[in-house]
Design an enzyme around this catalytic site. Sequence first.
Site, PDB file in Angstrom:
ATOM      1  N   HIS A   1       0.824  -1.219   0.000  1.00  0.00           N
ATOM      2  CA  HIS A   1       0.000   0.000   0.000  1.00  0.00           C
ATOM      3  C   HIS A   1       0.859   1.272   0.000  1.00  0.00           C
ATOM      4  O   HIS A   1       0.386   2.338  -0.367  1.00  0.00           O
ATOM      5  CB  HIS A   1      -1.014  -0.017   1.154  1.00  0.00           C
ATOM      6  CG  HIS A   1      -0.452   0.343   2.492  1.00  0.00           C
ATOM      7  ND1 HIS A   1      -0.114  -0.595   3.445  1.00  0.00           N
ATOM      8  CD2 HIS A   1      -0.174   1.543   3.039  1.00  0.00           C
ATOM      9  CE1 HIS A   1       0.359   0.026   4.517  1.00  0.00           C
ATOM     10  NE2 HIS A   1       0.331   1.322   4.302  1.00  0.00           N
TER      11      HIS A   1
ATOM     12  N   ASP B   1      -0.375  -7.490   1.496  1.00  0.00           N
ATOM     13  CA  ASP B   1       0.186  -6.132   1.536  1.00  0.00           C
ATOM     14  C   ASP B   1       1.704  -6.229   1.688  1.00  0.00           C
ATOM     15  O   ASP B   1       2.252  -5.998   2.771  1.00  0.00           O
ATOM     16  CB  ASP B   1      -0.465  -5.372   2.702  1.00  0.00           C
ATOM     17  CG  ASP B   1      -0.178  -3.881   2.634  1.00  0.00           C
ATOM     18  OD1 ASP B   1       0.425  -3.441   1.635  1.00  0.00           O
ATOM     19  OD2 ASP B   1      -0.560  -3.173   3.584  1.00  0.00           O
TER      20      ASP B   1
ATOM     21  N   SER C   1       4.216   2.535   8.714  1.00  0.00           N
ATOM     22  CA  SER C   1       3.586   1.710   7.705  1.00  0.00           C
ATOM     23  C   SER C   1       4.697   1.167   6.791  1.00  0.00           C
ATOM     24  O   SER C   1       5.609   1.899   6.411  1.00  0.00           O
ATOM     25  CB  SER C   1       2.669   2.594   6.867  1.00  0.00           C
ATOM     26  OG  SER C   1       1.432   1.993   6.699  1.00  0.00           O
ATOM     27  N   GLY C   2       4.637  -0.097   6.470  1.00  0.00           N
ATOM     28  CA  GLY C   2       5.670  -0.683   5.615  1.00  0.00           C
ATOM     29  C   GLY C   2       6.914  -1.118   6.356  1.00  0.00           C
ATOM     30  O   GLY C   2       7.726  -1.867   5.830  1.00  0.00           O
TER      31      GLY C   2
END
Length: 316
Positions: A116, A166, A262-263
């Site tokens: 994402h 993801d 995130s990530g």
Amino acid sequence: MTEANVARLLLFVLAQVTFVMCQDADALAKQSCTQVKRDVFEERVAISFFFANAPVRWETIDSCHGSRPLIVGGTPAEPKEFPPMARLGNRDRNNDTKWICGGTLISNRLVLTAAHCLYSEKGAVNVVRLGELDFASDQDDAEPEDFVVQEIIEHPDYNYQMLYHDIALLLLDRAVKFSVYKHPACLPFVDGDRSENFIAIGWGHKKFAGRESTKLLKVKLTNFGTRCLTSTDLDELPNGYNVSTMLCIGSPELKDTCNGDSGGPVLNYHDDYPCMYHVMGITSSGIGCENANVPSIYTRVHYYLDWLRQELAKSR
Ligand SMILES: *[C@@H]1O[C@H](CO)[C@@H](O)[C@H](O)[C@H]1NC(C)=O
Ligand SMILES: *[C@@H]1O[C@H](CO)[C@@H](O)[C@H](O)[C@H]1NC(C)=O
């Protein structure tokens, strides 16, 4: 050749064949993990007495020690504590960089992240910084270095806005020279179900420390097991939380920290090498950060080992 010799030779060949056949994929992951640890933390030194023609002995000095106690609630990371940590950004023509996500170095060319992150409104991910600690200081004990993204490899089953699969990889424009400031995390040897705790790290996530931090922060999180099956009701998960491909992790205490970038990675210490980590999860969705005991969803890296191995092989 005597019979004994033939037998010995046969045994030797058999042993070799068994050895090669035992090189299953997990053995390869273990091997490359050990190799990185050796390259970065072991040094061969000659030891000798101080007189002429003294015999020389070689010894290995191993500086792989010192995993740090983890504290619930976010605290700044120490220098060289998280060498696999990457930050992903978009750099425009005027060389202005907007930071978007976190990532994890997993080889000398590949950075693991969440798929994402490739759909940020801040732009395409085209730059990766490694070896950074405090973005506001160039006097900190760090060796930041920027890499250009040469290729983006999104998982083929990822579908933007859904949270399934993801996971993505970024191929860097050149090989990373490993050091105590920058080196890969090991792939997981196990799926993480039996881990009680994880470490999440990051700078940027709004929900990590209430606002972006210039310093890399770390937080200890708890494995919530299958709790996400009942606690999760998201449009992005029409088929619900998936136990095979996801991890459910949260904080039992109400803190202003509940997530990494995130990530970015959730990590476990390596069982034998306290200087090394396994990347067990990828920070995917930061739902419920305002409340204690409401876990978030992470991509379970172990499920994707086959895909990761294929991409690792291609990148070499
Ligand atoms: C762009 O910024 C980076 C990092 O701040 C710096 O290392 C690099 O030299 C800059 N490049 C140009 C062309 O100004
Ligand atoms: C979980 O995801 C895997 C991989 O996509 C899929 O094969 C499996 O059916 C899913 N499980 C559930 C309960 O949806």
